[in-house]
Motif scaffolding. Structure first.
Motif, PDB file in Angstrom:
ATOM      1  N   THR A  68     -27.599  27.622 -73.766  1.00  0.00           N
ATOM      2  CA  THR A  68     -26.763  28.546 -74.520  1.00  0.00           C
ATOM      3  C   THR A  68     -25.660  27.802 -75.288  1.00  0.00           C
ATOM      4  O   THR A  68     -25.188  26.740 -74.873  1.00  0.00           O
TER       5      THR A  68
ATOM      6  N   THR B   3     -21.965  28.918 -77.046  1.00  0.00           N
ATOM      7  CA  THR B   3     -20.993  29.995 -77.217  1.00  0.00           C
ATOM      8  C   THR B   3     -20.225  29.773 -78.519  1.00  0.00           C
ATOM      9  O   THR B   3     -19.835  28.652 -78.840  1.00  0.00           O
TER      10      THR B   3
ATOM     11  N   ALA C 269     -16.820  30.635 -80.167  1.00  0.00           N
ATOM     12  CA  ALA C 269     -15.487  31.152 -79.855  1.00  0.00           C
ATOM     13  C   ALA C 269     -14.458  30.392 -80.672  1.00  0.00           C
ATOM     14  O   ALA C 269     -14.572  29.165 -80.847  1.00  0.00           O
TER      15      ALA C 269
ATOM     16  N   GLU D  58     -19.749  25.855 -79.138  1.00  0.00           N
ATOM     17  CA  GLU D  58     -19.482  25.133 -77.894  1.00  0.00           C
ATOM     18  C   GLU D  58     -20.708  25.173 -76.986  1.00  0.00           C
ATOM     19  O   GLU D  58     -21.120  26.265 -76.600  1.00  0.00           O
TER      20      GLU D  58
ATOM     21  N   TRP E   8     -27.458  31.488 -79.057  1.00  0.00           N
ATOM     22  CA  TRP E   8     -26.064  31.467 -79.504  1.00  0.00           C
ATOM     23  C   TRP E   8     -25.493  32.879 -79.335  1.00  0.00           C
ATOM     24  O   TRP E   8     -26.132  33.867 -79.717  1.00  0.00           O
ATOM     25  N   THR E   9     -24.297  32.986 -78.777  1.00  0.00           N
ATOM     26  CA  THR E   9     -23.655  34.289 -78.624  1.00  0.00           C
ATOM     27  C   THR E   9     -22.255  34.230 -79.239  1.00  0.00           C
ATOM     28  O   THR E   9     -21.486  33.302 -78.965  1.00  0.00           O
ATOM     29  N   ASN E  10     -21.967  35.216 -80.084  1.00  0.00           N
ATOM     30  CA  ASN E  10     -20.684  35.229 -80.787  1.00  0.00           C
ATOM     31  C   ASN E  10     -19.602  35.939 -79.979  1.00  0.00           C
ATOM     32  O   ASN E  10     -19.665  37.139 -79.756  1.00  0.00           O
ATOM     33  N   GLY E  11     -18.606  35.200 -79.547  1.00  0.00           N
ATOM     34  CA  GLY E  11     -17.507  35.785 -78.786  1.00  0.00           C
ATOM     35  C   GLY E  11     -16.285  36.094 -79.644  1.00  0.00           C
ATOM     36  O   GLY E  11     -15.262  36.553 -79.124  1.00  0.00           O
TER      37      GLY E  11
ATOM     38  N   THR F  73     -19.552  40.677 -83.066  1.00  0.00           N
ATOM     39  CA  THR F  73     -19.031  40.363 -81.736  1.00  0.00           C
ATOM     40  C   THR F  73     -20.075  40.665 -80.652  1.00  0.00           C
ATOM     41  O   THR F  73     -20.658  41.750 -80.647  1.00  0.00           O
ATOM     42  N   ASP F  74     -20.328  39.682 -79.794  1.00  0.00           N
ATOM     43  CA  ASP F  74     -21.263  39.780 -78.666  1.00  0.00           C
ATOM     44  C   ASP F  74     -22.736  39.786 -79.059  1.00  0.00           C
ATOM     45  O   ASP F  74     -23.604  39.879 -78.194  1.00  0.00           O
TER      46      ASP F  74
ATOM     47  N   SER G 258     -26.284  38.091 -80.221  1.00  0.00           N
ATOM     48  CA  SER G 258     -26.904  36.804 -79.907  1.00  0.00           C
ATOM     49  C   SER G 258     -28.049  36.502 -80.855  1.00  0.00           C
ATOM     50  O   SER G 258     -28.643  37.399 -81.459  1.00  0.00           O
TER      51      SER G 258
END
Lengths: 124, 317
Positions: free
Chosen positions: A43, A45, A47, A52, A66-69, A90-91, A93
């Motif tokens: 994964t 992240t 942020a 990261e 990939w997940t967008n925080g 937001t959130d 993936s």
């Protein structure tokens, strides 16, 4: 004729074809769905406008998610355009499975100062 | 404006070479007046009092509406845009037109564009748009924007027009951005710009507007345009050049020779000052203070005997 009547009429006429189609669909859907989850996974992240880890080392066959925080949308776009996400709110993936070894540099097409890299090495 | 409403210009008023300006934030937009061909000062809440001279006109800039944004920094971006439009409608002096410097929508969704367009139209003024990067997120990037707002624009949406003796140029610097880079105009647009201004007298005042700042504000956050200097070099021979941008959701100004740069606040949410936060993400401000950051804070250029003075003047709080 109601919709359901029309549907059953169609089924009675084309029942064999539909049955055949269903078999084909099952054959296609069967292997595809588990495939994404079958191999190794990693994964990234997003942020504070940063990927990261910025450099991720994985084996061939790994699915990276990939997940967008952040509270702002981002994208994940490989510089050679071999893969490209839709805008991730937001959130949201995005996943990509790396089938070959190599270095894959990517960036956010909305905020191009955001860059990252996936290094894919041959499976052990 | 009627003569009996107009204050007399100062001795060193608008006829002076170079341009004098005074712009103000009122939550919504910058109100510009142009008289004698020179972009000028106006406090939005007292536009009539600040608009001098014969045959002046005003225009207004709004930016970064981000309709569709609903995160904690502002759960109702449409609502604050509505407040902005209400302020525009309440102006004592009707502006000639509105310039929107991009990020009309948050995610380029049809309903976001629809809501924004419908609301902004309520101001009853012609609107000139340029896209922000948030307006090009559809499946075929920019298709929806160009269909709605493209008009007779070229390429990704650039164009120019003349009004009141001023030449206006809308540029697009949010297309085909490169990894690690900044905003980008591209060779085709630069070529067009060179031709567009080639026939103009150097006396013609120029107003350029684009989404991302054309000058480098803070490259660490991508706040600049990689080939912006090339565009500006084409405008160096003109006596008065005003560059209006958005994107950074805060007021920033710079004067360099005959070129004055300004960025506008957002109508949706504030962003931090360069380097003051881990990232440029939406800035959540204390409850009740949002509207101060969305433009109730004002910046005026006050004319006097000395060169322009800049005063940061919040209207509330």
């Amino acid at each position: 004729m109601t919709l359901s009547e029309a549907a059953s009429a169609a089924v009675s006429r084309r029942g064999r074809h539909l049955a055949a189609l269903a078999v084909v669909l099952a054959a296609v859907a069967g292997p595809v769905l588990p495939a994404a989850a079958a191999g190794p996974a990693a994964t990234v992240t997003i942020a504070n406008f940063t990927f990261e880890p910025a450099v991720l080392d994985v084996a061939v066959g790994t699915t990276v998610t990939w997940t967008n925080g952040d509270d702002i949308p981002h994208t994940v776009v490989e510089t050679g355009k071999t893969f490209k996400s839709k805008p991730l709110d937001t959130d949201d993936s995005f996943s990509h499975t790396f089938e070959s070894a190599g270095e894959f540099a990517y960036f956010c097409s909305l905020h191009p100062h955001m860059t990252g890299k996936v290094v894919v090495h041959a499976a052990d | 404006m009627r003569d009996d409403d107009a204050p007399r210009p100062d001795a060193d008023g608008i006829d002076r070479r170079g341009f004098l300006e005074c712009m103000t934030w009122a939550g919504t937009g910058l109100l510009w007046s142009v008289a004698g061909g020179l972009p000028q000062a106006a406090l939005m809440s007292s536009a009539a009092a600040a608009t001098p001279a014969a045959k002046p006109f005003t225009f207004l800039q709004i930016s970064d509406s981000h309709v569709g944004f609903s995160k904690p920094a502002n759960p109702d971006a449409l609502g604050t845009l509505k407040e902005a439009v209400a302020r525009i409608k309440a102006l004592p002096e009707k502006p000639a037109f509105v310039i929107h410097t991009g990020d009309i929508s948050h995610l380029s969704r049809d309903e976001e564009f629809d809501d924004a367009e419908k609301l902004i139209q309520e101001a009853g003024l012609p609107v000139f748009y340029v896209p922000g990067e948030h307006d090009l997120l559809d499946e075929e990037p920019g298709k929806s924007y160009l269909r709605r707002f493209g008009g007779k624009a070229r390429g990704a949406g650039w164009y120019s027009f003349d009004f009141g003796g001023v030449h206006y140029v809308g540029l697009v610097n949010v297309v085909n951005l490169q990894a690690g880079g900044l905003g980008n105009l591209g060779a085709e647009q630069l070529e067009w710009l060179a031709k567009d201004v080639a026939g103009l007298s150097s006396e013609t005042p120029i107003v350029v507007f684009a989404h991302i700042p054309l000058w480098t504000v803070y490259p660490e956050w991508g706040w600049g345009t990689s080939d912006g200097a090339q565009a500006l070099s084409m405008l160096r021979r003109f006596g008065s050049v005003t560059v209006l941008n958005g994107h950074i959701h805060q007021v920033m100004q710079k004067v360099e020779g005959n070129v004055a740069f300004h960025t506008a606040r957002s109508t949706a949410f504030p962003q931090p000052a360069p380097g003051t936060a881990p990232s440029a993400g939406p800035m959540k401000v204390p409850a009740g203070e949002l509207r101060k950051y969305l433009g109730i804070a004002t910046v005026d250029f006050v004319r006097g005997d000395a060169p322009l003075a800049i005063v940061d003047r919040p209207l509330a709080g």
